[in-house]
Design a protein around this motif. Structure first.
Motif, PDB file in Angstrom:
ATOM      1  N   THR A  89       0.953  -1.433   0.652  1.00  0.00           N
ATOM      2  CA  THR A  89       0.055   0.057   0.325  1.00  0.00           C
ATOM      3  C   THR A  89       0.828   1.187  -0.043  1.00  0.00           C
ATOM      4  N   SER A  90       2.030   1.100  -0.077  1.00  0.00           N
ATOM      5  CA  SER A  90       2.617   2.218   0.118  1.00  0.00           C
ATOM      6  C   SER A  90       4.114   1.878  -1.040  1.00  0.00           C
ATOM      7  N   SER A  91       4.796   3.480  -1.564  1.00  0.00           N
ATOM      8  CA  SER A  91       5.718   3.405  -1.865  1.00  0.00           C
ATOM      9  C   SER A  91       6.751   3.544  -2.196  1.00  0.00           C
ATOM     10  N   TYR A  92       7.026   2.992  -0.979  1.00  0.00           N
ATOM     11  CA  TYR A  92       8.764   2.801  -0.497  1.00  0.00           C
ATOM     12  C   TYR A  92       9.019   1.762   0.175  1.00  0.00           C
ATOM     13  N   ALA A  93      10.356   1.352   0.203  1.00  0.00           N
ATOM     14  CA  ALA A  93      10.482   0.275   1.076  1.00  0.00           C
ATOM     15  C   ALA A  93      12.117   0.716   2.057  1.00  0.00           C
ATOM     16  N   TYR A  94      12.286   0.010   2.768  1.00  0.00           N
ATOM     17  CA  TYR A  94      13.337   0.450   2.693  1.00  0.00           C
ATOM     18  C   TYR A  94      14.165  -0.535   4.208  1.00  0.00           C
ATOM     19  N   SER A  95      15.255  -0.755   4.153  1.00  0.00           N
ATOM     20  CA  SER A  95      16.531  -1.831   5.200  1.00  0.00           C
ATOM     21  C   SER A  95      17.548  -1.767   5.649  1.00  0.00           C
ATOM     22  N   ARG A 110      18.970   1.377   3.695  1.00  0.00           N
ATOM     23  CA  ARG A 110      18.576   1.501   1.606  1.00  0.00           C
ATOM     24  C   ARG A 110      17.135   1.412   1.516  1.00  0.00           C
ATOM     25  N   VAL A 111      17.099   2.409   0.807  1.00  0.00           N
ATOM     26  CA  VAL A 111      15.983   2.942   0.474  1.00  0.00           C
ATOM     27  C   VAL A 111      14.989   1.922  -0.761  1.00  0.00           C
ATOM     28  N   LYS A 112      13.736   2.086  -1.405  1.00  0.00           N
ATOM     29  CA  LYS A 112      14.004   2.274  -2.864  1.00  0.00           C
ATOM     30  C   LYS A 112      12.336   2.455  -2.826  1.00  0.00           C
ATOM     31  N   ILE A 113      11.995   3.366  -3.452  1.00  0.00           N
ATOM     32  CA  ILE A 113      10.523   4.798  -4.369  1.00  0.00           C
ATOM     33  C   ILE A 113      10.199   4.416  -5.513  1.00  0.00           C
ATOM     34  N   LEU A 166      11.058  13.544  -0.251  1.00  0.00           N
ATOM     35  CA  LEU A 166      11.814  12.597  -0.537  1.00  0.00           C
ATOM     36  C   LEU A 166      10.468  12.335  -2.007  1.00  0.00           C
ATOM     37  N   LYS A 167      11.089  12.365  -3.347  1.00  0.00           N
ATOM     38  CA  LYS A 167       9.732  12.163  -3.989  1.00  0.00           C
ATOM     39  C   LYS A 167      10.867  11.614  -5.282  1.00  0.00           C
ATOM     40  N   ASN A 168      10.875  10.576  -5.911  1.00  0.00           N
ATOM     41  CA  ASN A 168      10.751   9.794  -7.212  1.00  0.00           C
ATOM     42  C   ASN A 168      10.154  10.396  -8.712  1.00  0.00           C
ATOM     43  N   THR A 169      11.494  11.284  -8.918  1.00  0.00           N
ATOM     44  CA  THR A 169      10.874  11.985  -9.810  1.00  0.00           C
ATOM     45  C   THR A 169      10.846  11.328 -11.260  1.00  0.00           C
ATOM     46  N   GLY A 170      11.691   9.770 -11.376  1.00  0.00           N
ATOM     47  CA  GLY A 170      12.150   9.584 -12.233  1.00  0.00           C
ATOM     48  C   GLY A 170      10.583   8.157 -13.004  1.00  0.00           C
ATOM     49  N   GLU A 171      11.181   7.783 -14.165  1.00  0.00           N
ATOM     50  CA  GLU A 171      10.083   6.607 -14.763  1.00  0.00           C
ATOM     51  C   GLU A 171      10.627   5.269 -14.118  1.00  0.00           C
ATOM     52  N   LYS A 172      11.584   5.572 -13.222  1.00  0.00           N
ATOM     53  CA  LYS A 172      12.069   4.014 -12.958  1.00  0.00           C
ATOM     54  C   LYS A 172      12.623   3.488 -11.188  1.00  0.00           C
ATOM     55  N   ASP A 173      12.170   2.751 -11.018  1.00  0.00           N
ATOM     56  CA  ASP A 173      12.394   2.582  -9.445  1.00  0.00           C
ATOM     57  C   ASP A 173      13.786   3.336  -8.702  1.00  0.00           C
ATOM     58  N   GLU A 175      16.509   3.672  -5.970  1.00  0.00           N
ATOM     59  CA  GLU A 175      17.241   3.052  -4.733  1.00  0.00           C
ATOM     60  C   GLU A 175      18.412   4.148  -4.233  1.00  0.00           C
ATOM     61  N   LEU A 176      17.875   4.717  -2.785  1.00  0.00           N
ATOM     62  CA  LEU A 176      19.502   5.133  -2.555  1.00  0.00           C
ATOM     63  C   LEU A 176      19.522   4.713  -1.044  1.00  0.00           C
ATOM     64  N   ILE A 177      20.820   4.816  -0.154  1.00  0.00           N
ATOM     65  CA  ILE A 177      21.819   5.109   0.573  1.00  0.00           C
ATOM     66  C   ILE A 177      21.286   5.933   1.608  1.00  0.00           C
TER      67      ILE A 177
END
Length: 183
Positions: A89-95, A110-113, A166-173, A175-177
């Motif tokens: 239900t969320s647009s992000y995940a982190y570990s 490590r964050v994925k948006i 924070l916002k993903n502005t691209g057309e693909k997922d 990933e960031l630290i």
């Protein structure tokens, strides 16, 4: 040898509510200490919302509890979301990249948006500093009123006490630290 049984962790909202009620802290007091609305805090305690890392750090600081316990449970929920992608239900995940960092000032994630998505929720802030390094994708980090556009290999270091988003502005997922320093 039989598999080791593990006791499931209580949801993060229940831990927060228990800490708040044990300390006899009202919603008003917690809202004033964190800057979050009472409605948001009630949603967190009810398990309807999983707060972001920065929000968990603010709440744990206000309640004087170990943020690592809250982060471990929230991370487990995020990992479940990753494993069951269609049910997310969320647009992000982190570990966490710093397991065992209890009582430490520095934590890394490590964050994925998801593509073209906000790091959901309102802007947030927490005492300390934050460092973001983009592994893949393009993101926008708004610090106060200043917009920072970052791509692979770009980084940003900022005062996390300032409202940021924070916002993903691209057309693909993306990933960031993300490294958070909390004094």
């Amino acid at each position: 040898m039989p598999p080791k049984k593990t006791t499931p962790l209580p949801p993060v909202g229940k831990k927060i509510k228990k800490a708040r009620t044990d300390k006899k802290m009202s919603y008003d007091a917690l809202a004033n200490e964190t800057g979050f609305s009472i409605d948001f805090l009630k949603q967190v305690e009810a398990g309807k919302v999983t707060p972001h890392v920065g929000s968990l750090l603010q709440i744990s600081r206000a309640l004087d509890i170990d943020s690592c316990d809250l982060l471990k449970e929230a991370e487990g929920r995020m990992q479940d979301r990753i494993k069951a992608y269609t049910k997310r239900t969320s647009s992000y995940a982190y570990s966490t990249l710093t397991p065992g960092a209890e009582n430490k000032h520095l934590k890394a994630f490590r964050v994925k948006i998801d593509a073209m998505k906000d790091h959901e929720g309102v802007s947030y802030n927490h005492e300390g500093e934050e460092f973001v390094y983009v592994l893949d994708g393009t993101i926008e980090v708004v610090v106060g009123q200043h917009v920072n556009s970052l791509g692979p290999g770009d980084s940003l270091h900022f005062n996390s006490g300032i409202q940021h988003h924070l916002k993903n502005t691209g057309e693909k997922d993306a990933e960031l630290i993300v490294v958070i320093y909390n004094p």
